[in-house]
Design an enzyme around this catalytic site. Structure first.
Site, PDB file in Angstrom:
ATOM      1  CG  ASN A 137      -1.903   1.139   1.368  1.00 35.66           C
ATOM      2  OD1 ASN A 137      -1.795   2.026   0.437  1.00 35.66           O
ATOM      3  ND2 ASN A 137      -2.402   1.400   2.687  1.00 35.66           N
ATOM      4  CE  LYS A 184       0.025   3.115   4.763  1.00 32.63           C
ATOM      5  NZ  LYS A 184      -0.079   3.333   6.207  1.00 32.63           N
ATOM      6  CG  HIS A 235      -5.570   1.800   5.406  1.00 29.02           C
ATOM      7  ND1 HIS A 235      -5.228   2.768   6.360  1.00 29.02           N
ATOM      8  CD2 HIS A 235      -4.651   0.894   5.112  1.00 29.02           C
ATOM      9  CE1 HIS A 235      -4.088   2.258   6.575  1.00 29.02           C
ATOM     10  NE2 HIS A 235      -3.715   1.300   5.907  1.00 29.02           N
ATOM     11  CD  GLU A 240      -3.000   5.340   6.933  1.00 30.91           C
ATOM     12  OE1 GLU A 240      -3.040   5.354   5.692  1.00 30.91           O
ATOM     13  OE2 GLU A 240      -1.983   4.944   7.576  1.00 30.91           O
ATOM     14  CD  GLU A 249      -3.090  -2.504   7.254  1.00 28.94           C
ATOM     15  OE1 GLU A 249      -2.292  -2.657   6.636  1.00 28.94           O
ATOM     16  OE2 GLU A 249      -4.020  -1.496   7.198  1.00 28.94           O
ATOM     17  N   GLY A 256       2.601   2.256  10.978  1.00 30.83           N
ATOM     18  CA  GLY A 256       3.872   3.260  10.504  1.00 30.83           C
ATOM     19  C   GLY A 256       4.459   3.688  11.863  1.00 30.83           C
ATOM     20  CB  SER A 293       5.493  -1.930  12.008  1.00 34.09           C
ATOM     21  OG  SER A 293       5.197  -0.416  12.256  1.00 34.09           O
TER      22      SER A 293
END
Ligand code: 13P
Length: 251
Positions: free
Chosen positions: A9, A11, A96, A98, A168, A174, A214
């Site tokens: 991904n 992003k 996702h 985010e 996730e 991250g 990660s």
């Protein structure tokens, strides 16, 4: 038997020329990866058409990172499933964290988007995962179970063939803090049993469940060795072709 997948991904990273270079580097090394491990790259919308032509003829498949919740029309700034399909996408990521966190994406919207994506012939990588507060409150099983039920219980066993789940944990994205292999495995096993509850054991067994957060060359092998972890959804490490391929070689 369920498919193993390593998906990158990207992003909101890379310009178009940088994305093309990254795709070329991934394609160049993709032949080294095991035949039974599928590779996917999820590029930004602006990159899709160019990246699709780089991927042509290789084993690497193209994904979008999101899609509109309407079929077409007056929705300025949105990108429809038919547009994605015609740009060369085989997949779209949906839900996702985010997007859930910053763009108000709800489970209800995800049902709509998943229906549209499947209807257009796209596969869906549906992301689920708890945040740090929920993990610290011991609510992670509950949160993930609800997310899976709220979205996927609206689909059929046949439709599940085109859906991949990605677990996730938000606190691992991250941050450099990976979930331990045991922490990831117990949630993956939980997701599989939630799927079995609606669709039966065979569908649950056949559903690919990826881990994301990660994940990198140094920890991928331990994660992928778990019996319910079928690959990874990779963020930061997918921006380096060598690392991305190294992760796929961890099988
Ligand atoms: P990182 O690998 O950068 O933690 O991101 C994971 C992710 O969000 C993939 O979708």
């Amino acid at each position: 038997m369920r498919k193993k997948i390593v998906a990158g991904n990207w992003k909101m990273n890379t310009t178009v020329p940088e994305g093309i270079e990254l795709a070329k580097a991934v394609v160049a090394k993709s032949a080294e990866t095991p035949a039974n491990v599928g590779l996917i790259v999820a590029a930004p919308f602006t990159h899709l058409v160019s990246v699709a032509s780089v991927l042509e003829g290789s084993k690497v498949e193209l994904a979008a990172q999101n899609c509109a919740d309407h079929e077409k029309g007056a929705y300025t700034g949105e990108v429809s499933v038919d547009m994605l399909k015609s740009a060369g996408c085989k997949w779209t990521i949906l839900g996702h964290s985010e997007r859930r966190q910053y763009y108000g994406e709800t489970d209800e919207k995800l049902v709509t988007k998943t229906k549209l994506a499947l209807g257009a012939g796209l596969g869906v990588i549906l992301c689920v995962g708890e945040n740090l507060d929920q993990r610290e409150a011991g609510k992670h099983f509950e949160v993930v179970t609800e997310q899976v039920k709220n979205v996927l219980y609206n689909f059929t066993a046949e439709e599940m063939k085109h859906i991949v789940v990605a677990y996730e944990p938000v606190w691992a994205i991250g941050t450099g803090k990976t979930a331990s292999a045991e922490q990831a495995e117990e949630i993956h096993a939980c997701i599989r049993s939630v799927l079995a509850g609606k669709f039966g054991g065979q569908v649950a067994e056949d559903t690919t469940i990826l881990y994301g957060g990660s994940c990198k060359p140094s920890n991928a092998a331990e994660l992928f060795a778990q019996k319910d972890i079928d690959g990874g959804l990779i963020g930061g490490a997918a921006l380096k072709a060598d690392d991305f391929i190294q992760i796929a070689l961890s099988y």
